[in-house]
Scaffold this active site. Structure first.
Site, short mmCIF file in Angstrom:
data_model
loop_
_atom_site.label_atom_id
_atom_site.label_comp_id
_atom_site.label_asym_id
_atom_site.label_seq_id
_atom_site.Cartn_x
_atom_site.Cartn_y
_atom_site.Cartn_z
N GLU A 55 -48.37 -26.39 23.69
CA GLU A 55 -47.95 -25.57 24.84
C GLU A 55 -47.72 -26.39 26.10
O GLU A 55 -48.54 -27.21 26.49
CB GLU A 55 -49.02 -24.49 25.11
CG GLU A 55 -48.61 -23.52 26.21
CD GLU A 55 -49.52 -22.30 26.33
OE1 GLU A 55 -49.25 -21.46 27.18
OE2 GLU A 55 -50.50 -22.20 25.55
N LYS A 100 -47.92 -16.87 23.49
CA LYS A 100 -48.73 -15.70 23.15
C LYS A 100 -48.12 -15.11 21.88
O LYS A 100 -46.98 -14.65 21.89
CB LYS A 100 -48.75 -14.65 24.27
CG LYS A 100 -49.88 -14.85 25.25
CD LYS A 100 -51.21 -14.52 24.66
CE LYS A 100 -52.36 -15.18 25.42
NZ LYS A 100 -52.67 -16.52 24.97
#
Length: 419
Positions: free
Chosen positions: A221, A237
């Site tokens: 990420e 997510k």
């Protein structure tokens, strides 16, 4: 500039070479395609100047340090810097004791792009030094006794309580994490990182050593990057397992892309990131460039969205980092209330976990990851830790959330010879 035909062998030697210094940092894209990455990997070693903050005014101190040292900077932001941004506290157990902020300007900086190594800081002779460096044999990591800070029952009970907060309307979503740890842990950090990077190569992987503190990261990420006047944030997510069967694997990807629960988690954080970027943006410039993109990594498929904006020229780029920190994907919505509940229900101080590390270039561009899927190690007190978690919403199933934690922990447990 020098051609490094065997890039992975060069990278391995280079990291062993860098690890002889008290401070070093490797940032590795593992050759994932990414329009915002400047290099395949970049390695900084030894210290010309450094800044370390443990309480108060860290972002202002970093600004002053950057003004005085307008060259490459490498370092990290601890999650607990939240306490100087908002009226929050961090009183949970901390066996790692990372500083809250640390940055250094390196004596040596080597960047590799398309198999070509270039010395950005230091003498070109360092490339020969690395190529001739002898990697000494060392004991590999022995079987570690990995413990959980929470029993499964305790974890499930906490999820039930957090869902009660959601039902009451206190929050919509919260990122809840649990710690796995080992005491009296003896590992070889460079070799352990090498194993982790082999098993779980990711686009924002990295190795950071600051004296006795180590981050061995396989994070997928990006927290925030700046390219020219453009800011880019790419929150994750949404998670699904991989399958060895290619047809089933493709089906799992399609299911993740169309999963209403995962989409709702993702869009809540996209809205939060949009709000955070608005504080630093030219009015009307915040855009969602990609919503619900599905990206595949060795252990998991992830749902990733990309939000961008133009940085307001009146705002210092370090203030733009502060305005978006900590990252929405690791907090929740509303952000401040979620962080209060994180402190209330988690057992361990996050510290560098769910913070960020990366680099700032001389022209003020930067790239910072999110410290997840990472082994944190304090070599002096032989404490090893990693945390895993996920987004809790009204629709969350506590058992499934627990299983997702174990899925996210799987690569690290494998690397550590742990069950």
């Amino acid at each position: 500039m020098k051609n490094t035909d065997h890039t992975s062998a060069f990278k391995q030697k280079a990291l062993h070479w860098a690890n002889q210094f008290d401070v070093c940092c490797l940032l590795d894209s593992n050759q994932y395609p990414d329009v915002y990455s400047a290099y395949d990997f970049i390695l900084a070693a030894d210290v010309q100047a450094e800044i370390q903050c443990n309480s108060g005014n860290a972002f202002e101190q970093l600004k002053a340090f950057q003004e005085a040292n307008k060259q490459w900077l490498f370092g990290f932001f601890s999650y607990d810097l939240k306490n100087e941004i908002e009226d929050l506290v961090s009183n949970n157990t901390d066996h790692l004791n990372f500083p809250e902020l640390y940055f250094f300007t390196p004596k040596y900086l080597i960047a590799v792009k398309n198999g070509m190594a270039k010395v950005l800081i230091g003498d070109d002779a360092v490339l020969n030094e690395i190529n001739n460096f002898t990697i000494e044999e060392s004991e590999s990591t022995s079987h570690l006794n990995i413990e959980r800070r929470l029993s499964k029952t305790a974890y499930l009970n906490k999820i039930i309580k957090l869902k009660e907060h959601i039902i009451r309307g206190d929050i919509y979503e919260v990122n809840f994490c649990q710690e796995f740890f080992a005491e009296n842990a003896k590992i070889n950090p460079v070799e352990t990182f090498g194993l982790l990077n082999d098993i779980s190569p990711t686009p924002f992987a990295g190795f950071l050593k600051v004296n006795e503190h180590y981050i061995l990261s396989s994070t997928p990420e990006r927290f925030l990057a700046k390219r020219g006047s453009k800011l880019i944030s790419q929150p994750i997510k949404g998670t699904a397992r991989r399958s060895a069967d290619s047809k089933e694997d493709e089906q799992i990807k399609i299911q993740l892309r169309n999963d209403v629960k995962e989409q709702s988690e993702n869009v809540m954080i996209v809205d939060l990131v949009r709000h955070d970027l608005t504080k630093s943006a030219v009015k009307g410039s915040v855009k969602v460039e990609e919503l619900f993109g599905i990206y595949s990594f060795p252990q998991v498929h992830q749902m990733i969205s990309t939000i961008t904006c133009e940085l307001d020229s009146a705002i210092h780029f370090i203030d733009a980092i502060k305005n978006a920190f900590p990252m929405g994907s690791m907090t929740g919505a509303p952000k401040v209330k979620a962080m209060k509940l994180i402190e209330q229900y988690e057992e361990t101080k996050r510290g560098i976990y769910s913070g960020s590390f990366g680099c700032i270039s001389p022209d003020g561009n930067f790239d910072f990851n999110v410290v997840i899927r990472s082994i944190l190690y304090h070599s002096a007190n032989q404490y090893l830790s990693f945390q895993v978690g996920g987004a809790i919403t009204y629709h969350s199933d506590a058992e499934k959330e627990y299983e997702e934690c174990l899925l996210k922990a799987s690569a690290i447990l494998k690397v550590l010879n742990a069950e």
